[in-house]
Design a protein around this motif. Structure first.
Motif, PDB file in Angstrom:
ATOM      1  N   LEU A 160      72.748  -0.566  82.969  1.00  0.00           N
ATOM      2  CA  LEU A 160      72.869  -0.004  81.624  1.00  0.00           C
ATOM      3  C   LEU A 160      72.267  -1.016  80.659  1.00  0.00           C
ATOM      4  O   LEU A 160      72.962  -1.846  80.071  1.00  0.00           O
ATOM      5  CB  LEU A 160      74.343   0.288  81.305  1.00  0.00           C
ATOM      6  CG  LEU A 160      75.020   1.224  82.316  1.00  0.00           C
ATOM      7  CD1 LEU A 160      76.537   1.141  82.219  1.00  0.00           C
ATOM      8  CD2 LEU A 160      74.557   2.674  82.116  1.00  0.00           C
ATOM      9  N   ILE A 161      70.961  -0.914  80.516  1.00  0.00           N
ATOM     10  CA  ILE A 161      70.192  -1.973  79.865  1.00  0.00           C
ATOM     11  C   ILE A 161      70.025  -1.689  78.373  1.00  0.00           C
ATOM     12  O   ILE A 161      69.498  -0.638  77.976  1.00  0.00           O
ATOM     13  CB  ILE A 161      68.793  -2.099  80.512  1.00  0.00           C
ATOM     14  CG1 ILE A 161      68.932  -2.248  82.035  1.00  0.00           C
ATOM     15  CG2 ILE A 161      68.029  -3.266  79.924  1.00  0.00           C
ATOM     16  CD1 ILE A 161      67.664  -1.862  82.800  1.00  0.00           C
ATOM     17  N   THR A 162      70.499  -2.628  77.559  1.00  0.00           N
ATOM     18  CA  THR A 162      70.178  -2.587  76.129  1.00  0.00           C
ATOM     19  C   THR A 162      69.485  -3.898  75.778  1.00  0.00           C
ATOM     20  O   THR A 162      69.625  -4.899  76.460  1.00  0.00           O
ATOM     21  CB  THR A 162      71.426  -2.406  75.234  1.00  0.00           C
ATOM     22  OG1 THR A 162      72.324  -3.512  75.444  1.00  0.00           O
ATOM     23  CG2 THR A 162      72.137  -1.102  75.537  1.00  0.00           C
ATOM     24  N   GLU A 163      68.743  -3.857  74.693  1.00  0.00           N
ATOM     25  CA  GLU A 163      68.021  -5.047  74.223  1.00  0.00           C
ATOM     26  C   GLU A 163      68.500  -5.364  72.810  1.00  0.00           C
ATOM     27  O   GLU A 163      68.186  -4.615  71.892  1.00  0.00           O
ATOM     28  CB  GLU A 163      66.516  -4.779  74.259  1.00  0.00           C
ATOM     29  CG  GLU A 163      66.006  -4.457  75.651  1.00  0.00           C
ATOM     30  CD  GLU A 163      64.653  -3.738  75.646  1.00  0.00           C
ATOM     31  OE1 GLU A 163      64.132  -3.442  74.548  1.00  0.00           O
ATOM     32  OE2 GLU A 163      64.151  -3.453  76.733  1.00  0.00           O
ATOM     33  N   PRO A 164      69.308  -6.430  72.615  1.00  0.00           N
ATOM     34  CA  PRO A 164      69.833  -7.354  73.626  1.00  0.00           C
ATOM     35  C   PRO A 164      70.916  -6.703  74.491  1.00  0.00           C
ATOM     36  O   PRO A 164      71.408  -5.625  74.155  1.00  0.00           O
ATOM     37  CB  PRO A 164      70.429  -8.480  72.780  1.00  0.00           C
ATOM     38  CG  PRO A 164      70.815  -7.822  71.496  1.00  0.00           C
ATOM     39  CD  PRO A 164      69.757  -6.777  71.253  1.00  0.00           C
ATOM     40  N   ALA A 165      71.295  -7.377  75.588  1.00  0.00           N
ATOM     41  CA  ALA A 165      72.290  -6.838  76.524  1.00  0.00           C
ATOM     42  C   ALA A 165      73.669  -6.765  75.867  1.00  0.00           C
ATOM     43  O   ALA A 165      74.107  -7.722  75.228  1.00  0.00           O
ATOM     44  CB  ALA A 165      72.354  -7.718  77.771  1.00  0.00           C
ATOM     45  N   THR A 166      74.356  -5.592  76.021  1.00  0.00           N
ATOM     46  CA  THR A 166      75.659  -5.412  75.360  1.00  0.00           C
ATOM     47  C   THR A 166      76.700  -4.703  76.224  1.00  0.00           C
ATOM     48  O   THR A 166      77.773  -4.365  75.742  1.00  0.00           O
ATOM     49  CB  THR A 166      75.502  -4.578  74.069  1.00  0.00           C
ATOM     50  OG1 THR A 166      75.010  -3.268  74.408  1.00  0.00           O
ATOM     51  CG2 THR A 166      74.565  -5.241  73.073  1.00  0.00           C
ATOM     52  N   CYS A 167      76.424  -4.479  77.499  1.00  0.00           N
ATOM     53  CA  CYS A 167      77.336  -3.682  78.315  1.00  0.00           C
ATOM     54  C   CYS A 167      78.624  -4.442  78.635  1.00  0.00           C
ATOM     55  O   CYS A 167      78.596  -5.625  78.975  1.00  0.00           O
ATOM     56  CB  CYS A 167      76.647  -3.272  79.616  1.00  0.00           C
ATOM     57  SG  CYS A 167      77.695  -2.280  80.708  1.00  0.00           S
ATOM     58  N   ASN A 269      66.037   2.880  81.702  1.00  0.00           N
ATOM     59  CA  ASN A 269      67.378   3.177  82.207  1.00  0.00           C
ATOM     60  C   ASN A 269      67.403   4.479  82.997  1.00  0.00           C
ATOM     61  O   ASN A 269      66.676   5.425  82.688  1.00  0.00           O
ATOM     62  CB  ASN A 269      68.360   3.299  81.045  1.00  0.00           C
ATOM     63  CG  ASN A 269      68.923   1.959  80.605  1.00  0.00           C
ATOM     64  OD1 ASN A 269      69.472   1.224  81.418  1.00  0.00           O
ATOM     65  ND2 ASN A 269      68.781   1.640  79.330  1.00  0.00           N
ATOM     66  N   TRP A 270      68.304   4.541  84.003  1.00  0.00           N
ATOM     67  CA  TRP A 270      68.437   5.789  84.772  1.00  0.00           C
ATOM     68  C   TRP A 270      69.045   6.886  83.912  1.00  0.00           C
ATOM     69  O   TRP A 270      68.740   8.071  84.099  1.00  0.00           O
ATOM     70  CB  TRP A 270      69.246   5.558  86.041  1.00  0.00           C
ATOM     71  CG  TRP A 270      70.744   5.523  85.892  1.00  0.00           C
ATOM     72  CD1 TRP A 270      71.527   4.428  85.736  1.00  0.00           C
ATOM     73  CD2 TRP A 270      71.630   6.654  85.887  1.00  0.00           C
ATOM     74  NE1 TRP A 270      72.846   4.788  85.628  1.00  0.00           N
ATOM     75  CE2 TRP A 270      72.947   6.139  85.727  1.00  0.00           C
ATOM     76  CE3 TRP A 270      71.452   8.036  86.015  1.00  0.00           C
ATOM     77  CZ2 TRP A 270      74.074   6.972  85.679  1.00  0.00           C
ATOM     78  CZ3 TRP A 270      72.578   8.855  85.968  1.00  0.00           C
ATOM     79  CH2 TRP A 270      73.867   8.331  85.800  1.00  0.00           C
ATOM     80  N   ILE A 271      69.913   6.512  82.980  1.00  0.00           N
ATOM     81  CA  ILE A 271      70.510   7.511  82.079  1.00  0.00           C
ATOM     82  C   ILE A 271      69.528   7.824  80.958  1.00  0.00           C
ATOM     83  O   ILE A 271      69.146   6.944  80.184  1.00  0.00           O
ATOM     84  CB  ILE A 271      71.841   6.998  81.489  1.00  0.00           C
ATOM     85  CG1 ILE A 271      72.913   6.917  82.581  1.00  0.00           C
ATOM     86  CG2 ILE A 271      72.318   7.903  80.349  1.00  0.00           C
ATOM     87  CD1 ILE A 271      74.268   6.432  82.088  1.00  0.00           C
ATOM     88  N   ARG A 272      69.117   9.079  80.890  1.00  0.00           N
ATOM     89  CA  ARG A 272      68.239   9.554  79.815  1.00  0.00           C
ATOM     90  C   ARG A 272      68.863  10.812  79.234  1.00  0.00           C
ATOM     91  O   ARG A 272      68.636  11.918  79.706  1.00  0.00           O
ATOM     92  CB  ARG A 272      66.831   9.817  80.358  1.00  0.00           C
ATOM     93  CG  ARG A 272      66.212   8.540  80.901  1.00  0.00           C
ATOM     94  CD  ARG A 272      64.814   8.718  81.436  1.00  0.00           C
ATOM     95  NE  ARG A 272      64.334   7.471  82.023  1.00  0.00           N
ATOM     96  CZ  ARG A 272      63.155   7.325  82.619  1.00  0.00           C
ATOM     97  NH1 ARG A 272      62.339   8.364  82.715  1.00  0.00           N
ATOM     98  NH2 ARG A 272      62.807   6.152  83.120  1.00  0.00           N
TER      99      ARG A 272
END
Length: 283
Positions: A160-167, A269-272
């Motif tokens: 679950l990739i965000t830029e910056p990383a927040t998971c 990301n796999w989730i779209r």
């Protein structure tokens, strides 16, 4: 919306140091019973012949089917690898063959939404500094007796990739989780060393962008918890669980949260999602 954090400075210090935090009695016995009964209903209504998608953390190099992709905004059912015989038939009842149900229980089912979007959940996330948190996926994990599959060492930020990383992972024990029935294991402090690899979706399906490092099992510690405990997991913490070879299940409800304030959801990301998820609050 006025939200106050519900964590002490000692709890935050432990989390920042170790990469995880156990919050005992986060969920009441009544909440747990309600979610377990609701899942029992969902399973009873599920017709296995309509789909036989198998979930595995060991074999994710394959081209993933549409059922998996579409589960990002639905309630979908995934079987254990060892649930079927050589002819493709279930070895035992569907209730004892499901690996997990996901990935949008928090959106599509009132019982799970009530817990996922509760004030105590918002207060917790506020303590961790989330400005506009979104639950990006939810899973009911069964860890079935005898066949509950291994979850190999991983970091939640890989998926679950965000830029910056927040998971951040939020793992609620719906039953006691012990070494015997497949509790979580983690390498304390491993979140400090950054993201190892990414799980990406492209024209070839889904796959990791590099091989997994090898880990020394002596570095892992078990996180045994009582039902009702919430384990908060830093997105970069290396964690795993082993097969459940016992006669007892290990049900858990797992949420993953990302921030959407000043953060970008990575295109690979796999989730779209077709529709953006609603934030729990905006601060």
């Amino acid at each position: 919306m006025g939200i106050n954090g519900n964590l002490s400075s000692d709890q935050l210090s432990f989390f920042n140091s170790q990469g995880y935090l156990v919050m005992e009695s986060f969920s009441s016995p009544e909440e747990i019973e309600s979610m377990r009964k609701r899942m029992e209903q969902l399973l009873n209504d599920f017709e296995p012949s309509s789909s036989a998608s198998i979930f595995s953390t060991k074999n994710q190099q394959r081209t993933t089917d549409d059922y998996f992709y579409e589960s990002a905004e639905k309630i979908s059912f995934f079987f254990e690898e060892k649930a079927f015989d050589d002819d493709g038939n279930l070895k035992q009842s569907k209730q004892l063959s499901i690996n997990k149900v996901g990935h949008a229980l928090h959106e599509n089912d009132p019982e799970f939404k009530k817990f996922s979007c509760s004030n105590k959940m918002s207060s917790l996330l506020h303590s961790f500094g989330y400005k506009r948190p979104v639950i990006i996926q939810s899973m009911y994990i069964f860890k079935q007796p005898g066949i509950g599959g291994e979850v190999v060492p991983h970091q939640d930020n890989s998926f679950l990739i965000t830029e910056p990383a927040t998971c951040t992972g939020l793992w609620l024990a719906l039953e006691d989780a012990t070494i015997t029935n497949g509790c979580l294991w983690a390498i304390p402090g491993s979140h400090k060393y950054g993201l190892v690899r990414k799980f990406i979706r492209d024209e070839n399906g889904v796959h990791f962008n590099r091989p997994s490092p090898s880990y020394d099992q002596k570095d892992f510690i078990p996180i045994e918890v009582k039902a009702g405990s919430l384990v908060v997991i830093h997105g970069n913490l290396i964690h795993q669980s082993f097969e459940n070879k016992s006669s007892k299940s290990r049900h858990a409800y797992s949420l993953h949260v990302v921030d959407t304030d000043g953060c970008k959801w990575a295109a690979e990301n796999w989730i779209r999602r077709k529709v953006d998820a609603e934030p729990l609050y905006v601060s």
